[in-house]
Design an enzyme around this catalytic site. Structure first.
Site, short mmCIF file in Angstrom:
data_model
loop_
_atom_site.label_atom_id
_atom_site.label_comp_id
_atom_site.label_asym_id
_atom_site.label_seq_id
_atom_site.Cartn_x
_atom_site.Cartn_y
_atom_site.Cartn_z
N TYR A 187 4.99 0.75 7.54
CA TYR A 187 6.45 0.16 7.26
C TYR A 187 6.75 0.51 5.55
O TYR A 187 5.84 -0.53 4.91
CB TYR A 187 6.35 -1.55 6.87
N GLY A 188 7.03 2.00 5.49
CA GLY A 188 7.63 2.42 3.98
C GLY A 188 6.66 2.52 3.53
O GLY A 188 6.11 2.61 2.31
#
Length: 272
Positions: free
Chosen positions: A52-53
């Site tokens: 996530y990112g």
């Protein structure tokens, strides 16, 4: 409440942080506010991942919540890496990669130990025993408290448990998608926490007349019905619905108060 690994107590309805934006500006400020509100409302289990990112989601949670409340568990996932040349993500369970990602997660989350660390995906190019064996070694070194797996089969779960104790499994599962029911059955028998993701079938459940009818007669929303069904379906299920909106967060948490009667549960059981 549920004790992950037999000793780590958390509330049964958690929060998935995947949808929290990490880029600068108003969207990040909103993401920080949602994370803080989740804890204010009593959430004690938050799920994130390096994916996530590229670690940005972990940093966001640390910015929002550090120093962490004593009762809060932030669990993260490793085992997926990004090519520096193409930018593409790939499964990557090589021991040096797993070790590096754990060290990076410790730094980003500002902790000395990750109480629950999950292997995001099994890398088919690396023996599973080698992947979980690396996590076992990291646990021995004190960098990990408990080990979990994500998107595994019954056979993969058995192989992993032959190497090390498994405290959690995070597989796709919801009212309309029960492909991993056999995995859930193993988890229930062994007392392993089962953290379903895509908990409400991305809104599809609300399109079913049966779900809409139960929501109407219960003065609830279809999302709340789907979450209440998960909580009632098995005592080892710990749903982690995600959202980037505080009103949806509040709606999700209210599902804990919804008690489906026997007739409603049986009707929902038969949907899949």
């Amino acid at each position: 409440m549920f004790r992950i690994g037999g000793d780590l107590e958390v509330g049964r309805l958690g929060f998935g942080a995947m949808h929290l934006a990490t880029e600068p500006g108003a969207v990040r400020e909103n993401a920080l506010a949602v994370a803080r509100r989740a804890v204010e409302l009593g959430i004690t289990l938050i799920d994130t991942a390096y994916l996530y990112g590229g670690g940005g989601n972990e940093e966001l949670l640390a910015d929002a919540l550090f120093p962490y409340p004593e009762e809060l568990l932030i669990t993260t996932k490793i085992g997926i890496s990004r090519s520096s040349s193409s930018g593409e993500w790939r499964y990557d369970g090589r021991p040096d990669v797993l070790r590096g990602q754990v060290d990076q997660a410790l730094r980003r989350l500002r902790v000395d130990r990750i109480e629950l660390l999950q292997l995001h995906r099994v890398d088919p190019e690396v023996p599973l025993a080698e992947q979980v064996g690396t996590l076992r070694d990291l646990r021995t070194e004190g960098k990990i408290g408990r080990i979990g797996l994500s998107e595994v089969t019954v056979d993969e779960l058995a192989q992993a448990r032959a190497v090390v104790d498994i405290a959690s499994v995070q597989n796709r599962y919801n009212l309309l998608d029960r492909e991993h029911e056999p995995v859930l059955a193993v988890c229930e028998e062994a007392g392993i926490a089962f953290l379903p993701w895509r908990t409400v079938a991305w809104g599809d459940a609300g399109a079913r007349a049966e779900v809409a009818a139960i929501a109407s007669e219960s003065d609830a929303t279809p999302t709340q019905v789907a979450l209440a069904w998960l909580l009632a379906h098995s005592p080892v299920i710990l749903p982690i619905p995600g959202t980037s909106r505080i009103d949806h967060l509040t709606e999700n948490l209210a599902a804990q108060e919804l008690r489906l009667n026997r007739e409603q549960r049986e009707l929902l059981d038969g949907l899949a």
